[in-house]
Scaffold this motif. Structure first.
Motif, PDB file in Angstrom:
ATOM      1  N   LEU A 188     -12.713 -62.172  18.091  1.00 44.27           N
ATOM      2  CA  LEU A 188     -12.843 -62.023  16.644  1.00 44.27           C
ATOM      3  C   LEU A 188     -13.746 -60.840  16.310  1.00 44.27           C
ATOM      4  O   LEU A 188     -13.473 -60.082  15.381  1.00 44.27           O
ATOM      5  N   GLU A 189     -14.799 -60.663  17.068  1.00 45.36           N
ATOM      6  CA  GLU A 189     -15.722 -59.546  16.828  1.00 45.36           C
ATOM      7  C   GLU A 189     -15.060 -58.205  17.121  1.00 45.36           C
ATOM      8  O   GLU A 189     -15.312 -57.217  16.438  1.00 45.36           O
ATOM      9  N   ASP A 190     -14.189 -58.159  18.134  1.00 44.40           N
ATOM     10  CA  ASP A 190     -13.503 -56.916  18.501  1.00 44.40           C
ATOM     11  C   ASP A 190     -12.619 -56.383  17.378  1.00 44.40           C
ATOM     12  O   ASP A 190     -12.432 -55.178  17.258  1.00 44.40           O
ATOM     13  N   ASP A 191     -12.044 -57.270  16.587  1.00 39.44           N
ATOM     14  CA  ASP A 191     -11.225 -56.871  15.444  1.00 39.44           C
ATOM     15  C   ASP A 191     -11.592 -57.778  14.268  1.00 39.44           C
ATOM     16  O   ASP A 191     -10.986 -58.841  14.091  1.00 39.44           O
ATOM     17  N   PRO A 192     -12.584 -57.367  13.471  1.00 37.01           N
ATOM     18  CA  PRO A 192     -13.061 -58.227  12.380  1.00 37.01           C
ATOM     19  C   PRO A 192     -12.001 -58.598  11.335  1.00 37.01           C
ATOM     20  O   PRO A 192     -12.199 -59.554  10.589  1.00 37.01           O
ATOM     21  N   LEU A 193     -10.885 -57.880  11.288  1.00 35.89           N
ATOM     22  CA  LEU A 193      -9.822 -58.275  10.362  1.00 35.89           C
ATOM     23  C   LEU A 193      -9.318 -59.684  10.699  1.00 35.89           C
ATOM     24  O   LEU A 193      -8.849 -60.408   9.831  1.00 35.89           O
ATOM     25  N   ARG A 194      -9.468 -60.071  11.949  1.00 38.78           N
ATOM     26  CA  ARG A 194      -9.061 -61.413  12.371  1.00 38.78           C
ATOM     27  C   ARG A 194      -9.838 -62.505  11.628  1.00 38.78           C
ATOM     28  O   ARG A 194      -9.356 -63.627  11.503  1.00 38.78           O
ATOM     29  N   LYS A 214     -16.611 -53.244   8.519  1.00 38.99           N
ATOM     30  CA  LYS A 214     -16.212 -52.216   9.505  1.00 38.99           C
ATOM     31  C   LYS A 214     -14.706 -51.951   9.487  1.00 38.99           C
ATOM     32  O   LYS A 214     -14.244 -51.002  10.102  1.00 38.99           O
ATOM     33  N   VAL A 215     -13.959 -52.810   8.801  1.00 39.60           N
ATOM     34  CA  VAL A 215     -12.502 -52.692   8.783  1.00 39.60           C
ATOM     35  C   VAL A 215     -12.074 -51.710   7.703  1.00 39.60           C
ATOM     36  O   VAL A 215     -12.559 -51.771   6.569  1.00 39.60           O
ATOM     37  N   ALA A 216     -11.143 -50.829   8.034  1.00 38.08           N
ATOM     38  CA  ALA A 216     -10.624 -49.867   7.065  1.00 38.08           C
ATOM     39  C   ALA A 216      -9.981 -50.610   5.889  1.00 38.08           C
ATOM     40  O   ALA A 216      -9.258 -51.582   6.106  1.00 38.08           O
ATOM     41  N   PRO A 217     -10.254 -50.163   4.645  1.00 40.74           N
ATOM     42  CA  PRO A 217      -9.715 -50.854   3.466  1.00 40.74           C
ATOM     43  C   PRO A 217      -8.194 -51.031   3.480  1.00 40.74           C
ATOM     44  O   PRO A 217      -7.694 -52.053   3.048  1.00 40.74           O
ATOM     45  N   GLU A 218      -7.461 -50.053   4.004  1.00 41.65           N
ATOM     46  CA  GLU A 218      -6.001 -50.187   4.019  1.00 41.65           C
ATOM     47  C   GLU A 218      -5.555 -51.307   4.942  1.00 41.65           C
ATOM     48  O   GLU A 218      -4.521 -51.928   4.715  1.00 41.65           O
ATOM     49  N   ARG A 219      -6.330 -51.602   5.989  1.00 39.74           N
ATOM     50  CA  ARG A 219      -6.004 -52.730   6.867  1.00 39.74           C
ATOM     51  C   ARG A 219      -6.282 -54.052   6.162  1.00 39.74           C
ATOM     52  O   ARG A 219      -5.552 -55.019   6.352  1.00 39.74           O
ATOM     53  N   VAL A 220      -7.344 -54.110   5.386  1.00 42.06           N
ATOM     54  CA  VAL A 220      -7.675 -55.336   4.661  1.00 42.06           C
ATOM     55  C   VAL A 220      -6.592 -55.632   3.645  1.00 42.06           C
ATOM     56  O   VAL A 220      -6.146 -56.762   3.497  1.00 42.06           O
TER      57      VAL A 220
END
Length: 182
Positions: A137-143, A175-181
């Motif tokens: 989960l930490e590796d990809d906070p979008l998760r 830390k996640v790019a807005p377009e990914r969110v």
């Protein structure tokens, strides 16, 4: 949905072994159907080459998503199919790097076998969303956000330890790019 007859391309294009992974496997086991197919495949090698060959043969769109990690997407009118090279030296290693147990099951279309090393099928039966590890989960906070979206979409409950880790990592979402969110 697992049956290759439902796919936008022929099974003959997939090498052996090849595995369907992720949400499509989860949804098929749950009996959920979609008009637009979103398929993910893990291949031991040549994932981009296989994707390009399928796209060329079917005159479908081709997108190289990550050349270093060997990930490509083939876009059909009513489906997308992502092809990724397995991370690690085995399918099990690749499945252990995923977000939740219910998304860490694989289907071998050549043998019709379901591979479930993390017992995601048990969590499906219990309608429970359980993390594989805090590090994933930490590796990809979008998760962190995906947990709530998937729980809502599937009518699942987020397992208490998973919920506690999500809360502890909440600040990482910045830390996640807005377009990914979006």
């Amino acid at each position: 949905m697992l049956s290759p007859e439902n796919w936008p391309f022929s099974l003959e294009f997939l090498p052996q072994p090849a595995y369907m992974v992720g949400g499509a496997v989860r949804d098929a086991i749950l009996g959920r159907t979609r008009e637009y197919l979103d398929l993910d495949f893990v291949l031991p090698s040549d994932a981009v080459k296989v994707a390009r060959k399928i796209a060329t043969h079917y005159k479908a769109g081709f997108v190289l998503l990550d050349p270093q990690r060997q990930i490509a997407r083939v876009v059909f009118p009513h489906a997308t199919a992502d092809f990724a090279q397995a991370e690690g030296n085995s399918l099990e290693t690749d499945l252990h790097r995923r977000d939740f147990t219910v998304n860490a099951m694989a289907y071998n279309p050549h043998t019709q076998e379901i591979i479930d090393p993390l017992q995601g099928s048990i969590d499906l039966q219990q309608r429970l969303l359980r993390m594989i590890s805090p590090a994933n989960l930490e590796d990809d906070p979008l998760r962190l956000m995906r947990a709530y979206r998937q729980a809502a979409q599937l009518g699942f409950t987020i397992e208490p330890d998973t919920q506690a880790v999500i809360r502890s990592l909440a600040s990482h979402i910045t830390k996640v790019a807005p377009e990914r969110v979006r």
